[in-house]
Design an enzyme around this catalytic site. Structure first.
Site, PDB file in Angstrom:
ATOM      1  N   GLU A 216      24.347  36.551  35.187  1.00 46.25           N
ATOM      2  CA  GLU A 216      24.354  37.702  35.548  1.00 46.25           C
ATOM      3  C   GLU A 216      23.410  38.361  36.608  1.00 46.25           C
ATOM      4  OE1 GLU A 216      27.043  39.068  36.120  1.00 46.25           O
ATOM      5  OE2 GLU A 216      27.903  37.896  34.045  1.00 46.25           O
TER       6      GLU A 216
ATOM      7  N   HIS B  14      44.832  36.437  34.660  1.00 45.90           N
ATOM      8  CA  HIS B  14      44.562  36.226  36.091  1.00 45.90           C
ATOM      9  C   HIS B  14      46.041  36.381  37.349  1.00 45.90           C
ATOM     10  CE1 HIS B  14      40.907  35.148  34.869  1.00 45.90           C
ATOM     11  NE2 HIS B  14      40.427  35.530  35.600  1.00 45.90           N
TER      12      HIS B  14
HETATM   13  O1  X8Z Z   1      37.459  35.503  34.935  1.00 46.83           O
HETATM   14  C1  X8Z Z   1      36.495  34.718  34.727  1.00 46.83           C
HETATM   15  C2  X8Z Z   1      35.503  36.040  34.675  1.00 46.83           C
HETATM   16  C3  X8Z Z   1      35.492  37.208  34.850  1.00 46.83           C
HETATM   17  S1  X8Z Z   1      35.326  36.961  36.649  1.00 46.83           S
HETATM   18  C4  X8Z Z   1      35.620  35.977  32.570  1.00 46.83           C
HETATM   19  N1  X8Z Z   1      36.146  33.560  33.991  1.00 46.83           N
HETATM   20  C5  X8Z Z   1      36.829  32.650  34.187  1.00 46.83           C
HETATM   21  C6  X8Z Z   1      37.735  32.350  33.322  1.00 46.83           C
HETATM   22  O2  X8Z Z   1      37.580  34.184  31.978  1.00 46.83           O
HETATM   23  O3  X8Z Z   1      39.276  31.628  33.102  1.00 46.83           O
HETATM   24  C7  X8Z Z   1      34.878  32.984  33.694  1.00 46.83           C
HETATM   25  C8  X8Z Z   1      35.274  31.640  33.399  1.00 46.83           C
HETATM   26  C9  X8Z Z   1      36.157  31.494  34.065  1.00 46.83           C
HETATM   27 ZN    ZN Z   2      29.376  34.994  37.070  1.00 45.82          ZN
END
Ligand code: X8Z
Ligand code: ZN
EC number: 3.4.-.-
Length: 562
Positions: free
Chosen positions: A385, A512
């Site tokens: 971070e 997402h």
């Molecule tokens: O979505 C995220 C973070 C927020 S940017 C928690 N990531 C991806 C996931 O969880 O699939 C971080 C690593 C990949």
């Molecule tokens: Zn990050």
């Protein structure tokens, strides 16, 4: 990493390459107006810069207040500020499209206007613009409120398992295949179907917005931010270069799973059922390292106990992270950072615990929110971070539209590159957390295996999520679920552990998708982090195997990173 994995290679599975359709776009097709007056364009952009920075400050303060104190009042305030910002974005877009930005001689003005007119969905009518934002917010809410029942217990009183931490912990720690199928199926059955109709309408509206902007569909608009006409081909090439390594890892893991679970669950020559890999989406296999490590008896690489012994606190973990960056000659955290950040989970109120780094867009206020526990994982997260904060500080003097990663994968690529340095046994030894005499072939090979289970295993998943989304935007919403499983089989070599139908929408089990957050950036970040790490290690004068490189105290690496 490659060498260690070669010895485990048993390439039995053939995952054919699916060539994605590659679309290019010329700027001439994009929306533009007639005003070619440079003075007026510069005046507009100056005003935009100022107002957008202020707007960003207000929205982020409201978001922060909610994230660190989740009351109804704070939520209302946040929603109000967000609506305010959406209106501002629409008005700014309308002003921007009045310019014939393609004809402007000033490259900076041209690029800023191009960024403004090509992003977002402001080309929709007010009614549809509101509709799509409502849909996304409802889909997010639905996803966030999904609760599932425990194994063998459908009593509504107990059907309250949340994704984080309950479901994720069960997927990571349970070794009972029946329980894992239950958790996997519950999660997928309860996320996708309630969202499906809303998702289909969202696809329609996102496509309409993109087309009015001159794109062929919303997928093309998503890819356009990379400013690379050859983006699709480049993606195909990168995956081609990774897939052999992935297949070697896959084959090794399948063998270990066969030994653990038996042929009732694992076929020697077939795909792996998606519920046995320690993760709901089979994207991070390191959580089943206990089954997979080549040297289970070697000393653990986890320094959490040592941290406790040495009396670490959340504050000292962030101080240690800061010292890492200043040792490279980079910036210290500003006083506002120490004053306003949230390093501990408060016990008097509800907060969102996902670790995050915040830029309040005023050049002064930067914060981290993390419910820090004293352990190695959280020490790594603190460094990660803080890399984001370091990046914010480095571009603080740039115009608003440039205060972001060089491309959407860059921020995460930078942060993860630093992590490659600080989480290896060499660095842990240098900071007094790991005893060098235990730095043996066995611990090193285990370290590389854990990295492979996190990084190599993740590559096909990170690649395919947006391949699916591009396909839906391009070809429409029929057979969405079979398209999802085609991709998962082709790239990851995984299959669902239960029967799936078109009423399901298994892609929506990943946040997402309902939340309208792009995913290909994580794939790009995965590629970039190793390239950035290698470049930093070269600058630091590192010799020998790359995974042993630590850039700590290297001014040269620091200059390059800056
Ligand atoms: O979505 C995220 C973070 C927020 S940017 C928690 N990531 C991806 C996931 O969880 O699939 C971080 C690593 C990949
Ligand atoms: Zn990050």
């Amino acid at each position: 990493m490659k060498n260690a994995l070669h010895s485990f290679a048993r390439v039995l599975v053939v995952i054919s390459l699916w060539e994605i359709e590659v679309l290019c776009i010329s700027d001439a097709r994009l929306i533009q107006g007639t005003n070619a007056n440079l003075g007026e364009a510069l005046q507009f952009l100056r005003e935009y810069d100022n107002e957008a920075s202020q707007m960003c400050f207000r929205v982020n303060i409201a978001r922060w207040n909610y994230a660190t104190n989740m009351t109804d009042h704070n939520k209302r305030r946040m929603v109000e500020e967000q609506m305010h910002k959406e209106k501002f974005d629409k008005v700014s877009w309308k002003k921007a499209i009045a310019f014939d930005w393609t004809a402007l001689s000033d490259p900076m003005a041209k690029r800023h206007l191009k960024l403004l007119v090509t992003k977002g969905r402001a080309s929709l009518s007010d009614e549809k613009y509101n509709e799509i934002y409502h849909l996304i917010s409802e889909m997010k809410d639905t996803y966030n409120h999904v609760r599932i029942c425990p194994f063998n217990n459908y009593d509504p009183k107990f059907c309250n398992l949340e994704l984080d931490p309950d479901v994720e912990t069960l997927m990571a720690h349970s070794r009972n295949p029946a329980e894992l199928i239950h958790i996997w199926t519950e999660w997928h059955d309860k996320t996708g179907p309630p969202l499906k109709n809303k998702f289909m309408r969202y696809v329609q509206l996102a496509n309409q917005a993109a087309r009015m902007n001159g794109f062929s569909d919303a997928g093309e608009q998503m890819r356009y931010v990379y400013e690379d006409d050859d983006f699709g081909h480049e993606l195909v090439e990168t995956w081609k270069s990774l897939q052999d390594l992935y297949k070697q890892l896959f084959t090794y893991v399948r063998k270990k799973l066969l030994i653990r679970y038996g042929s009732e669950y694992i076929r020697t020559d077939g795909p792996i059922p998606a519920h046995l890999l320690g993760d709901l989406w089979a994207q991070d296999w390191s959580k089943i390292a206990d089954i997979l490590l080549p040297y289970p008896a070697a000393k653990s690489l986890d320094v959490s106990e040592e941290m406790l012994k040495q009396g670490f606190t959340s504050l000292s973990m962030f101080q240690m992270a800061e010292e890492f960056y200043t040792s490279l000659g980079l910036k210290s955290m500003p006083p506002e950072f120490w004053r306003h950040s949230m390093f501990d989970k408060p016990n008097d109120r509800k907060v969102q615990c996902t670790a995050s780094a915040w830029d309040f867009c005023n050049g002064i206020d930067y914060r981290i929110k993390q419910c820090t526990e004293v352990n190695m994982e959280h020490l790594i997260t603190a460094h990660h971070e803080m890399a984001h904060i370091q990046y914010y500080l480095q571009y603080a003097e740039q115009p608003f539209l440039y205060r972001d990663g060089a491309n959407p994968g860059f921020h995460e690529g930078i942060a993860n590159a630093v992590i490659l340095s600080i989480s290896n046994p060499i660095h842990l030894h240098r900071i007094g957390l790991f005893n060098n005499s235990t730095n043996t072939f066995e611990t090193n090979t285990n370290f590389l295996m854990i990295m492979a289970l996190k990084k190599v295993a993740y590559a096909p998943f990170a690649y395919l999520v947006d391949q699916w989304r591009y396909r839906i935007f391009r070809d429409g919403v029929q057979n969405m679920n079979s398209a999802w499983w085609d991709l998962r089989l082709r790239y990851q070599g995984v299959v669902p552990p239960a029967k799936r139908k078109e009423q399901h929408l298994d892609a929506a089990a990943k946040k997402h998708i309902p939340a309208d957050i792009p995913y290909i950036n994580y794939y790009i970040a995965l590629l970039l982090e190793f390239q950035i790490y290698e470049a930093l290690c070269n600058a630091a004068g590192h010799t020998g195997q790359l995974h042993n490189c630590d850039i700590y105290r290297s001014r040269e690496a620091g200059r390059l990173l800056g």
